[in-house]
Design a protein around this motif. Structure first.
Motif, PDB file in Angstrom:
ATOM      1  N   ALA A  24       0.844  -1.210   0.000  1.00  0.00           N
ATOM      2  CA  ALA A  24       0.000   0.000   0.000  1.00  0.00           C
ATOM      3  C   ALA A  24       0.875   1.254   0.000  1.00  0.00           C
ATOM      4  N   LYS A  25       1.967   1.234   0.748  1.00  0.00           N
ATOM      5  CA  LYS A  25       2.887   2.394   0.767  1.00  0.00           C
ATOM      6  C   LYS A  25       3.484   2.636  -0.632  1.00  0.00           C
ATOM      7  N   PHE A  26       3.869   1.551  -1.302  1.00  0.00           N
ATOM      8  CA  PHE A  26       4.419   1.703  -2.658  1.00  0.00           C
ATOM      9  C   PHE A  26       3.369   2.306  -3.582  1.00  0.00           C
ATOM     10  N   GLU A  27       2.177   1.739  -3.558  1.00  0.00           N
ATOM     11  CA  GLU A  27       1.121   2.185  -4.478  1.00  0.00           C
ATOM     12  C   GLU A  27       0.690   3.617  -4.189  1.00  0.00           C
ATOM     13  N   GLU A  28       0.609   3.972  -2.902  1.00  0.00           N
ATOM     14  CA  GLU A  28       0.248   5.355  -2.539  1.00  0.00           C
ATOM     15  C   GLU A  28       1.282   6.354  -3.044  1.00  0.00           C
ATOM     16  N   ALA A  29       2.540   5.902  -3.164  1.00  0.00           N
ATOM     17  CA  ALA A  29       3.613   6.781  -3.649  1.00  0.00           C
ATOM     18  C   ALA A  29       3.657   6.826  -5.175  1.00  0.00           C
ATOM     19  N   GLY A  30       2.764   6.101  -5.828  1.00  0.00           N
ATOM     20  CA  GLY A  30       2.724   6.131  -7.294  1.00  0.00           C
ATOM     21  C   GLY A  30       3.580   5.073  -7.950  1.00  0.00           C
ATOM     22  N   LEU A  31       4.058   4.111  -7.159  1.00  0.00           N
ATOM     23  CA  LEU A  31       4.831   3.011  -7.741  1.00  0.00           C
ATOM     24  C   LEU A  31       3.876   1.875  -8.098  1.00  0.00           C
ATOM     25  N   ARG A  32       4.009   1.371  -9.334  1.00  0.00           N
ATOM     26  CA  ARG A  32       3.150   0.286  -9.806  1.00  0.00           C
ATOM     27  C   ARG A  32       3.900  -1.035  -9.653  1.00  0.00           C
ATOM     28  N   ILE A  33       3.242  -2.037  -9.069  1.00  0.00           N
ATOM     29  CA  ILE A  33       3.865  -3.354  -8.907  1.00  0.00           C
ATOM     30  C   ILE A  33       3.655  -4.121 -10.215  1.00  0.00           C
ATOM     31  N   VAL A  34       4.693  -4.166 -11.067  1.00  0.00           N
ATOM     32  CA  VAL A  34       4.525  -4.766 -12.400  1.00  0.00           C
ATOM     33  C   VAL A  34       4.942  -6.236 -12.433  1.00  0.00           C
ATOM     34  N   ALA A  35       5.566  -6.705 -11.363  1.00  0.00           N
ATOM     35  CA  ALA A  35       5.860  -8.134 -11.228  1.00  0.00           C
ATOM     36  C   ALA A  35       6.052  -8.409  -9.751  1.00  0.00           C
ATOM     37  N   GLN A  36       5.639  -9.606  -9.332  1.00  0.00           N
ATOM     38  CA  GLN A  36       5.730  -9.916  -7.896  1.00  0.00           C
ATOM     39  C   GLN A  36       5.606 -11.417  -7.692  1.00  0.00           C
ATOM     40  N   LYS A  37       6.458 -11.986  -6.853  1.00  0.00           N
ATOM     41  CA  LYS A  37       6.276 -13.385  -6.456  1.00  0.00           C
ATOM     42  C   LYS A  37       6.891 -13.641  -5.096  1.00  0.00           C
ATOM     43  N   ARG A  38       6.328 -14.655  -4.415  1.00  0.00           N
ATOM     44  CA  ARG A  38       6.814 -15.030  -3.084  1.00  0.00           C
ATOM     45  C   ARG A  38       7.725 -16.236  -3.269  1.00  0.00           C
ATOM     46  N   ILE A  39       8.938 -16.127  -2.773  1.00  0.00           N
ATOM     47  CA  ILE A  39       9.906 -17.221  -2.920  1.00  0.00           C
ATOM     48  C   ILE A  39      10.599 -17.452  -1.584  1.00  0.00           C
ATOM     49  N   HIS A  40      11.181 -18.649  -1.428  1.00  0.00           N
ATOM     50  CA  HIS A  40      12.011 -18.905  -0.238  1.00  0.00           C
ATOM     51  C   HIS A  40      13.408 -19.204  -0.748  1.00  0.00           C
ATOM     52  N   MET A  41      14.322 -18.251  -0.590  1.00  0.00           N
ATOM     53  CA  MET A  41      15.691 -18.405  -1.116  1.00  0.00           C
ATOM     54  C   MET A  41      16.503 -19.373  -0.278  1.00  0.00           C
ATOM     55  N   THR A  42      17.402 -20.071  -0.956  1.00  0.00           N
ATOM     56  CA  THR A  42      18.424 -20.814  -0.221  1.00  0.00           C
ATOM     57  C   THR A  42      19.472 -19.796   0.233  1.00  0.00           C
TER      58      THR A  42
END
Ligand code: CMP
Length: 139
Positions: A24-42
């Protein structure tokens, strides 16, 4: 100029269910989420991502932490996205972060500081390519 930057919502934040509030903070600042995924890194994957910090005393702790739980990796797009994202995140150390920033509101310490954001166009390009393929970027 219209830019893209790379962002990570870190384990301390995903553990506390803060993904939505941070987005919400990103979007309120005018940043668009153009890609997103949840991962668990080694730990090895985190180590390669943070290779520039390999000689720092906190490197091992950083890689251990970043692989301790899932993270959300993202590409944010907007006018001056790199600088804008850094403004929304606040200073690396939450003790120094301006009021209203993500780190001021949510970060627990300089290490467990809720978010990562690219620091320059060159690093943004390398970091995006590390986690996303072209077909996953849907402007
Ligand atoms: P980030 O933007 O992800 O890039 C490198 C990270 O190293 C930084 O955010 C901090 O979370 C982490 N870091 C910086 N300084 C320290 C420190 N003194 N101890 C632990 N982690 C640190």
């Amino acid at each position: 100029a219209l830019e893209r930057t790379f962002s990570i919502i870190k384990p301390d934040a995903t553990r506390r269910n803060l993904t939505g509030k941070i987005n919400a903070k990103f979007e309120e600042a005018g940043l668009r989420i153009v890609a997103q995924k949840r991962i668990h890194m080694t730990k090895e994957q985190a180590g390669k991502f943070y290779e520039v910090h390999a000689e720092r005393p906190f490197y091992d702790e950083l890689c251990e932490f970043m692989s301790s739980a899932p993270v959300v990796v993202q590409v944010l797009e907007g006018e001056n996205a790199i600088a804008k994202n850094r403004e929304v995140m606040g200073a690396t150390n939450p003790a120094d972060a301006a009021a209203g920033t993500i780190r001021a509101e949510f970060a627990e310490s300089v290490g467990e500081n809720s978010v990562h954001g690219s620091d320059a166009p060159e690093t943004a390009a390398v970091e995006i390519a590390y986690f996303f393929s072209g077909i996953e970027l849907v402007g």
